[in-house]
Enzyme design. Structure first.
Site, short mmCIF file in Angstrom:
data_model
loop_
_atom_site.label_atom_id
_atom_site.label_comp_id
_atom_site.label_asym_id
_atom_site.label_seq_id
_atom_site.Cartn_x
_atom_site.Cartn_y
_atom_site.Cartn_z
N HIS A 1 0.82 -1.22 0.00
CA HIS A 1 0.00 0.00 0.00
C HIS A 1 0.85 1.27 0.00
O HIS A 1 0.33 2.35 -0.25
CB HIS A 1 -0.99 -0.01 1.17
CG HIS A 1 -0.39 0.27 2.52
ND1 HIS A 1 -0.09 -0.73 3.41
CD2 HIS A 1 -0.05 1.43 3.12
CE1 HIS A 1 0.40 -0.19 4.52
NE2 HIS A 1 0.44 1.12 4.37
N ASP B 1 0.18 -7.72 1.60
CA ASP B 1 0.52 -6.30 1.63
C ASP B 1 2.04 -6.10 1.64
O ASP B 1 2.56 -5.24 2.35
CB ASP B 1 -0.10 -5.59 2.83
CG ASP B 1 -0.05 -4.06 2.69
OD1 ASP B 1 0.12 -3.58 1.55
OD2 ASP B 1 -0.13 -3.36 3.71
N SER C 1 5.01 2.69 7.97
CA SER C 1 4.55 1.58 7.14
C SER C 1 5.66 1.08 6.22
O SER C 1 6.25 1.85 5.46
CB SER C 1 3.36 2.02 6.30
OG SER C 1 2.50 0.96 6.02
#
Length: 395
Positions: free
Chosen positions: A131, A161, A234
């Site tokens: 993402h 992911d 992230s």
């Protein structure tokens, strides 16, 4: 005769010492080899901690000094022309953010987002979250030493992911994967670039391992930590006190978009599997049985939880159907692996090579039997996301 007995203890001592040294070499973590033959660094076993003062550990700076150079900042640019982000239409997403939506969900001709990544090979391969780089027009990687480089996408795996990108630099610092067991209570450090303030290190413990059934991604094997993780972390590293990579930070449980002490990292085992599969095949190849699963209902809360999962449906002419499995069967073991939940079985089968054989112990009625099943190849998986757990927003 007396002279022989004089030398015997020394001979036995030498044998013991040699045996101990040999045992140490056998138990020492071996350096893994990538599918293309590149040798990667072996897992470190000695904690890099400062205990110079009385009273225990006073600093983890040695572990950070080793690991931080291998953690990078990732900046992406995406052209947006009056396109509304699909999450804006999700009431659950708006409930968590309220009226203070992150910048990336606003309109604009260009969008600059950031995240983090981990260098996992000295020839420029980097792991990050899918993402972070999804739909990016340009990906810029900023190294800890001040260098920058444009990255190319090697492969992505939305079902975990994860994504692999590459920069054209060599002799880069690398974080070794920690594939040995992690224990609840172990000290961990999260390294990333939260809110774009620059590389930041936070400290916490492993709160839980093997977290699944959270509907964050299709295949889940998360390490939960209370180390502060925020937007920008992230794709960053979760390391142990020896400087090994134990996971890639990917999601938080949050009602505000910031850290609430519940963060999740994709385990190093899953990261290495995805990396190797992408480098070998250009995509992630997973095993498939062709069955639907459901947990066994425990009618009485006072009785022990049963092992196994129930087969809810069987796809006609699928691997399970051809192997003799039927709706209502209870799958207890696969290749001696005791099955505890639907996600456990799904993850285990996904890691098996297509066309390999699996011995499945099933219970049908009161009878147990072994079914030999040839694993198929998973073609497509639909990702269903529970918005209570959100990917770390990009900024």
């Amino acid at each position: 005769m007396r002279r022989t007995f004089t030398w015997l203890p020394w001979i036995l001592l030498i044998i013991v010492i040699v045996g101990f040294m040999g045992w140490q070499q056998m138990t020492k973590p071996k350096a893994p080899i990538s599918p293309d033959g590149v040798k990667l660094p072996a897992e470190k076993v000695e904690p890099l901690i400062d205990t110079t003062r009385t009273g225990g550990v006073v600093s983890y700076h040695a572990a950070v000094k080793v690991a931080a150079p291998a953690v990078v900042n990732i900046y992406t640019t995406q052209s947006i022309q009056n396109v509304q982000h699909p999450l804006l239409n999700d009431p659950a997403f708006r409930q968590f953010f309220g009226d203070q939506l992150p910048e990336q969900f606003q309109h604009g001709p260009d969008q600059n987002s950031l995240g983090s990544g981990v260098i996992v090979r000295p020839d420029g391969y980097i792991l990050t979250n899918n993402h972070v780089i999804a739909q990016a027009d340009k990906i810029i990687v900023a190294l800890n030493d001040g260098r920058t480089a444009e990255a190319q996408v090697v492969g992505t795996d939305p079902d975990t992911d994860l994504a692999v990108i590459k920069i054209n630099l060599d002799k880069l610092p690398v974080l070794p994967f920690k594939l040995s067991g992690n224990e609840v209570g172990d000290v961990v450090l999260a390294i990333g670039n939260p809110f774009g303030v620059g590389q930041t290190v936070t400290q916490g413990i492993i709160s839980a391992t093997g977290r699944s059934d959270l509907s964050i991604s299709t295949y889940e094997d998360f390490i939960q930590t209370d180390a502060a993780i925020n937007p920008g972390n992230s794709g960053g590293a979760l390391i142990d006190v020896s400087g090994n990579l134990i996971g890639v930070n990917t999601a938080i449980f949050s009602q505000s978009g910031g850290s609430m002490g519940i963060g999740f990292a994709i385990s190093a085992k899953v990261c290495q599997q995805v990396l190797n599969s992408i480098l070998k095949d250009g995509r992630v190849v997973r095993g498939w049985l062709g069955i639907g699963l459901q947990a066994i209902k425990n009618e009485n809360l006072l009785t022990p939880k049963q092992i196994g999962v129930e087969v809810a449906e069987v796809q006609s002419q699928g691997p399970a159907d051809l192997g003799g499995l039927e709706k209502g069967d209870i799958i207890l073991k696969v290749n001696e692996e005791v099955i505890t939940s639907p996600s456990h079985l799904r993850n285990y089968i996904a890691q098996q090579a297509p066309n390999s054989k699996a011995s499945i112990l099933v219970k049908r009625g009161n009878q147990e039997a072994i079914r030999e099943v040839v694993i198929g190849e998973l073609k497509k998986v639909t990702n269903d996301t529970n918005k209570q757990f959100i990917p770390l927003p990009k900024r």
